[in-house]
Scaffold this motif. Sequence first.
Motif, short mmCIF file in Angstrom:
data_model
loop_
_atom_site.label_atom_id
_atom_site.label_comp_id
_atom_site.label_asym_id
_atom_site.label_seq_id
_atom_site.Cartn_x
_atom_site.Cartn_y
_atom_site.Cartn_z
N ASN A 73 62.72 22.29 -58.83
CA ASN A 73 63.95 21.51 -59.00
C ASN A 73 63.96 20.72 -60.31
O ASN A 73 64.88 19.93 -60.56
N ASP A 74 62.93 20.94 -61.13
CA ASP A 74 62.82 20.28 -62.42
C ASP A 74 62.90 18.75 -62.31
O ASP A 74 63.57 18.08 -63.08
N VAL A 75 62.21 18.22 -61.28
CA VAL A 75 62.15 16.75 -61.13
C VAL A 75 60.68 16.30 -61.23
O VAL A 75 60.27 15.35 -60.56
N HIS A 76 59.92 16.99 -62.07
CA HIS A 76 58.48 16.68 -62.16
C HIS A 76 58.12 16.03 -63.49
O HIS A 76 57.00 16.16 -63.97
N TYR A 77 59.09 15.29 -64.07
CA TYR A 77 58.77 14.49 -65.26
C TYR A 77 58.23 13.14 -64.78
O TYR A 77 58.94 12.38 -64.12
N TYR A 78 56.98 12.86 -65.11
CA TYR A 78 56.37 11.58 -64.74
C TYR A 78 55.73 10.95 -65.96
O TYR A 78 55.16 11.64 -66.81
N THR A 79 55.83 9.61 -66.05
CA THR A 79 55.12 8.89 -67.12
C THR A 79 53.68 8.62 -66.68
O THR A 79 52.79 8.49 -67.52
#
Length: 299
Positions: A73-79
Amino acid sequence: MSQSSPRVLSIQSHVVHGYVGNKSAVFPLQVLGFEVDAINTVQFSTHTGYKTIKGTVLKNEEMEEIVEGLIANDVHYYTHFLTGYSRSADSMKQVAEIIKKLRKKNPKLIYVCDPVMGDDGKMYVPEDLLPVIRDIIVPLADIITPNQFEAELLTGLKMKSVEDALRVTKAFHDKGVKTVVLSSTELGDGSKMIGLASTSERCFKIEIPKVDSTFTGTGDLFAALFLAWSHKTNNDVKLTLEKTIATMQSIVTDTYDNARKSQATGALSPAMRELRLVQNKDVIINPTIKINAVEIKPH
């Protein structure tokens, strides 16, 4: 998706009642302004210090499926990425693979590793976890928060003095860890513990007054707070250590004092020693620094 808020993926245990693992880490991070996605490695009724433990353990293939869903779902951007207690060498190997996948999305991802393995000279995880954490996980970590026993296990070095502690932190830096935090050591005296935070350039020591009880979930809270304040202070390691310890001391002291109001003497039950996080929300957001960290230099 807006990347303005810092965003953490936290893979830890979960308890229905009380505060350890994700229950100890997620709330403080959220009130400090972080978006937190949590994967619960276990779902237990309470932590294991209670007499009866019921619940379920997340299988490795289930964890993989969850991560695949985030990526799909392309919601795996994490800082930031945060891990704590794990009982399985295989699940820690899987964590290493997850880090690599997340760093493809954000090469600047900061991994905060609390290498929970034991305390007071005793391991409370299977021994096959040690080489996995030491050889696979530690080199991937940006910030690591072991206690003295865990730091000695991971480096093979004993810590009898502050000089020894500096050698231990250097051993972690040599493996690529940018910030090494010894959350508690026995280098103090009967009334104080000593904490250390080190970057390759500087090292700071802080004296932490002891409270006459033990509390579960403090290490999980420490790692989460250190992650948060590192970000908020732009990696000012001295201020991060001071803010983290100030928050910890306030919460632990308040939890202890509150328990003693209802039971003046004797050992406190696990339920009475559950950290009072919600009641200390304002302290978490704005801790008052009462103890300053002091810079130490190798002789």
